[in-house]
Design a protein around this motif. Sequence first.
Motif, short mmCIF file in Angstrom:
data_model
loop_
_atom_site.label_atom_id
_atom_site.label_comp_id
_atom_site.label_asym_id
_atom_site.label_seq_id
_atom_site.Cartn_x
_atom_site.Cartn_y
_atom_site.Cartn_z
N HIS A 64 -69.11 -40.13 107.97
CA HIS A 64 -69.37 -38.69 107.92
C HIS A 64 -68.87 -38.13 106.59
CE1 HIS A 64 -69.50 -38.83 112.39
NE2 HIS A 64 -70.24 -37.74 112.26
N PHE A 72 -71.21 -30.67 107.94
CA PHE A 72 -71.06 -32.10 108.20
C PHE A 72 -72.37 -32.82 107.95
CE2 PHE A 72 -68.06 -29.92 110.89
CZ PHE A 72 -66.91 -30.68 110.79
N LEU A 74 -74.12 -37.05 107.97
CA LEU A 74 -73.97 -38.47 108.28
C LEU A 74 -74.67 -39.28 107.21
CD1 LEU A 74 -74.72 -38.70 112.12
CD2 LEU A 74 -72.66 -39.49 110.98
N TRP A 126 -77.50 -38.60 102.57
CA TRP A 126 -76.74 -37.88 103.60
C TRP A 126 -77.69 -37.00 104.39
CZ3 TRP A 126 -71.89 -39.31 104.47
CH2 TRP A 126 -71.19 -39.96 103.45
#
Length: 130
Positions: A64, A72, A74, A126
Motif C-alpha cells: 500500500h 491510499f 495499492l 498504483w
Amino acid sequence: MNISWSATSPTSGRFAPAERSGVAGLIERFDQLRAQGRGYLEVRSDAAFPVLTLGFTGSAAVVHLMTAEDAFSLLAADEPARANAEALVLDDPVEFTADFVLDLERAWQVVEDFVRTGDPDRSGQWRELQ
C-alpha cells in the motif's frame, strides 16, 4: 535517506506502532517476520507522507501507499497471481484480488527501492482506493 519504520512484533505477533529508525533494523525485522511466515510493516522518510506498507502471509504480499491521511493506493502486480490471497494488514489477514498480490521477494524489492530513493512512483502502477 533517513527512514522511520514500525512493524509487527516477532514476539507478540501484533503490530507495534512505535517508530524506529535505521535501515539495518528494518532489514533485521523483515527477516524475522519472513522466518515466521507473516508480518506487516510501515516505512516513511522524514516527512509524514508518503508511507509505504508491506503486508504478507507466506509468499503472498501486498504493498500500500499512503500519500495523505485519506489517500491510499495499492501496487498492481506486474503479473497477476494465480488466485486471490490473504496478506496481513496491521493485525488482521485481509483477502486481496490476484491483481494486487505480489510475490514476497518482489514486494520487498519495492520497499528497498523506496528506502533508497524515497520515490514510490518507480515501483510500478498504483491504483487509488476509493
